[in-house]
Design a protein around this motif. Structure first.
Motif, short mmCIF file in Angstrom:
data_model
loop_
_atom_site.label_atom_id
_atom_site.label_comp_id
_atom_site.label_asym_id
_atom_site.label_seq_id
_atom_site.Cartn_x
_atom_site.Cartn_y
_atom_site.Cartn_z
N LEU A 1 0.86 -1.18 0.00
CA LEU A 1 0.00 0.00 0.00
C LEU A 1 0.89 1.23 0.00
O LEU A 1 1.80 1.34 0.83
N ARG A 2 0.65 2.15 -0.94
CA ARG A 2 1.52 3.31 -1.09
C ARG A 2 0.76 4.59 -0.78
O ARG A 2 -0.39 4.76 -1.19
N PHE A 3 1.44 5.52 -0.12
CA PHE A 3 0.85 6.78 0.28
C PHE A 3 1.74 7.93 -0.20
O PHE A 3 2.95 7.86 -0.08
N GLY A 4 1.12 8.95 -0.72
CA GLY A 4 1.88 10.09 -1.22
C GLY A 4 1.43 10.42 -2.63
O GLY A 4 0.25 10.69 -2.87
N GLY A 5 2.36 10.40 -3.56
CA GLY A 5 2.02 10.63 -4.96
C GLY A 5 2.17 12.06 -5.41
O GLY A 5 2.01 12.36 -6.59
N ALA A 6 2.51 12.99 -4.49
CA ALA A 6 2.68 14.39 -4.88
C ALA A 6 4.03 14.60 -5.55
O ALA A 6 5.01 13.90 -5.25
N ARG A 7 4.10 15.56 -6.45
CA ARG A 7 5.37 15.82 -7.13
C ARG A 7 6.32 16.63 -6.25
O ARG A 7 7.53 16.55 -6.43
N SER A 8 5.78 17.38 -5.33
CA SER A 8 6.61 18.09 -4.35
C SER A 8 7.15 17.07 -3.35
O SER A 8 6.37 16.33 -2.73
N ARG A 9 8.45 17.06 -3.15
CA ARG A 9 9.06 16.08 -2.24
C ARG A 9 8.55 16.27 -0.81
O ARG A 9 8.24 15.30 -0.12
N ARG A 10 8.45 17.52 -0.38
CA ARG A 10 7.99 17.80 0.98
C ARG A 10 6.54 17.37 1.17
O ARG A 10 6.18 16.74 2.18
N LEU A 11 5.69 17.73 0.20
CA LEU A 11 4.28 17.36 0.30
C LEU A 11 4.11 15.85 0.22
O LEU A 11 3.28 15.27 0.93
N ASN A 12 4.90 15.20 -0.60
CA ASN A 12 4.83 13.74 -0.71
C ASN A 12 5.18 13.08 0.62
O ASN A 12 4.54 12.10 1.03
N GLU A 13 6.19 13.62 1.32
CA GLU A 13 6.58 13.08 2.61
C GLU A 13 5.47 13.26 3.65
O GLU A 13 5.17 12.34 4.42
N LEU A 14 4.84 14.42 3.65
CA LEU A 14 3.74 14.66 4.59
C LEU A 14 2.57 13.73 4.31
O LEU A 14 1.95 13.20 5.24
N ARG A 15 2.27 13.52 3.05
CA ARG A 15 1.17 12.60 2.69
C ARG A 15 1.51 11.17 3.09
O ARG A 15 0.64 10.42 3.53
N PHE A 16 2.76 10.79 2.94
CA PHE A 16 3.19 9.46 3.33
C PHE A 16 3.00 9.26 4.83
O PHE A 16 2.42 8.26 5.28
#
Length: 412
Positions: free
Chosen positions: A69-84
């Motif tokens: 199961l994967r969480f994130g997917g944003a192109r912004s590295r910071r936003l992707n980390e927060l989503r994860f």
């Protein structure tokens, strides 16, 4: 420390694995778990990986006995980390009844928040330390909000260490080794084995290498930390003395890694300027086990002068295949897994490239000595980093092992 009895229904044991980098975005621990997954499922375990999602990668997938199961997917590295982080915590909270325990092998804030959530949910949480100067307590103590991070880190029930230096650092910070379990990178000694003469010849033919050539191998990201620039400089000197010397370098498949995040353009410019292009071969692949085996079956030695590592599985896979390692000093690895002139060569960083090249060339030309080191290399990996050691450590960490033996401790 809370204790937990194994669930009565052994066939219904489920573990959530929180891993920052996992298939198809690989990290060393992710590769190790992917290869260990069949053995874990044979033990009656159901494994779900909670990982970062890169843009364009599917959210859910079944792979090698694992649910990913994967969480994130944003192109912004910071936003992707927060989503994860948010996705992992949300999933674990909502689906806590699905899991017997939670195991973390990752980096960043998620490694501090998961054990806190685990305590709130009444779940056993465990952690595997992988990289020195990253996820060990001594290094965490040098970062921002260190006091808070170290308190949260201490909430893990057991902590698995792969490298004895990690255990020393844990004890130095917390004054105890009580929660520590000695683990391993879980090298599959049946898959990674010395080739037969026929397999060796076939591997060289597939890679377009001469049967009698002197062949060195490297696999991993082409980054400054990995020392690939040092390896190329050493081989340029060896190629001056031995035109039949070949260096085969296996790097990641993605083109953007080759160009943006690696030394590849600079390395190619250096090689072309030397006129030694024939002595180098670059291969590009995801961590396909068949490709790795082909590389190792063709090689005489594994040239890996990394500047910093935890416990490099790429080196130990080579050793398991009877490929002699040539490395630079790495805390808790050289002197433990690779000992100079016992399993391989440990190069002195202050000696200079001429000295390095001379030592490597003398080893390559002494075939009996090379074979002795190769035999000892495989034996050492079997003693320290087999899948059996990894399995026992994980089962103990998850409260599922009947083993009561004492820890080997930091001096292993």
């Amino acid at each position: 420390m809370p204790t937990m009895k194994p669930p009565e229904n052994q066939a219904d044991r489920a573990v959530a694995l929180v891993c920052g980098a996992f298939y198809p975005q690989y990290g060393g621990p992710g590769i190790a778990f992917l290869r260990l997954a069949p053995r874990l499922t044979e033990e009656g375990l159901r494994l779900t990986v909670l990982s970062r999602r890169a843009p364009g990668v599917v959210r859910r997938e079944e792979k090698s006995c694992l649910t990913i199961l994967r969480f994130g997917g944003a192109r912004s590295r910071r936003l992707n980390e927060l989503r994860f982080i948010a996705g992992v915590l949300w999933h674990l909270a909502v689906h806590s009844r699905r899991y017997h325990c939670i195991h973390v092998f990752s980096s960043g804030w998620v490694i501090f928040l998961v054990p806190l959530l685990g305590r709130l949910l009444g779940k056993r949480t465990s952690f595997t330390m992988t990289l020195l100067d990253s996820d060990d307590p001594e290094n965490i103590g040098k970062t921002n909000q260190a006091w808070l991070k170290l308190r949260l880190y201490r909430l893990y029930d057991p902590v698995i260490y792969i490298n004895p230096e990690q255990a020393r650092r844990y004890e130095g910070v917390y004054g105890t080794t009580e929660p520590l379990i000695a683990g391993s990178m879980g090298i599959d000694m049946e898959t990674f084995r010395p080739p037969t003469p026929r397999e060796r010849l076939a591997a060289r033919k597939e890679l377009d290498l001469e049967e009698g050539a002197l062949v060195a191998a490297f696999s991993g990201s082409l980054r400054h930390r990995k020392g690939i620039d040092r390896a190329v400089e050493v081989w340029l000197k060896i190629a001056e003395a031995r035109p039949d010397a070949r260096f085969v370098i296996l790097g990641p498949q993605r083109d953007d890694v080759r160009v943006a995040d690696s030394l590849y353009p600079a390395l190619m410019e250096r090689i072309k300027a030397s006129g030694k292009e024939r002595n180098f071969r670059f291969l590009w692949s995801r961590p396909d086990i068949k490709m790795v085996l082909r590389l190792l079956h063709a090689a005489d030695l594994f040239l890996f002068p990394s500047r910093t590592e935890g416990t490099p599985s790429a080196v130990m896979e080579a050793m398991a295949c009877g490929v002699v390692p040539v490395v630079t000093p790495l805390d808790g690895f050289t002197g433990v897994v690779v000992r100079d002139e016992v399993e391989g060569l440990v190069l002195d960083p202050g000696a200079g490239m001429d000295d390095w090249a001379g030592r490597v060339l003398r080893l390559l030309e002494a075939r009996d000595r090379l074979q002795r080191l190769a035999t000892r290399s495989r034996k050492r990996v079997m003693e320290t980093h087999s899948q059996e050691i990894a399995l026992e450590a994980l089962k103990r960490a998850w409260g599922l092992s009947s083993s009561t033996g004492e820890e080997k401790g930091a001096a292993r």
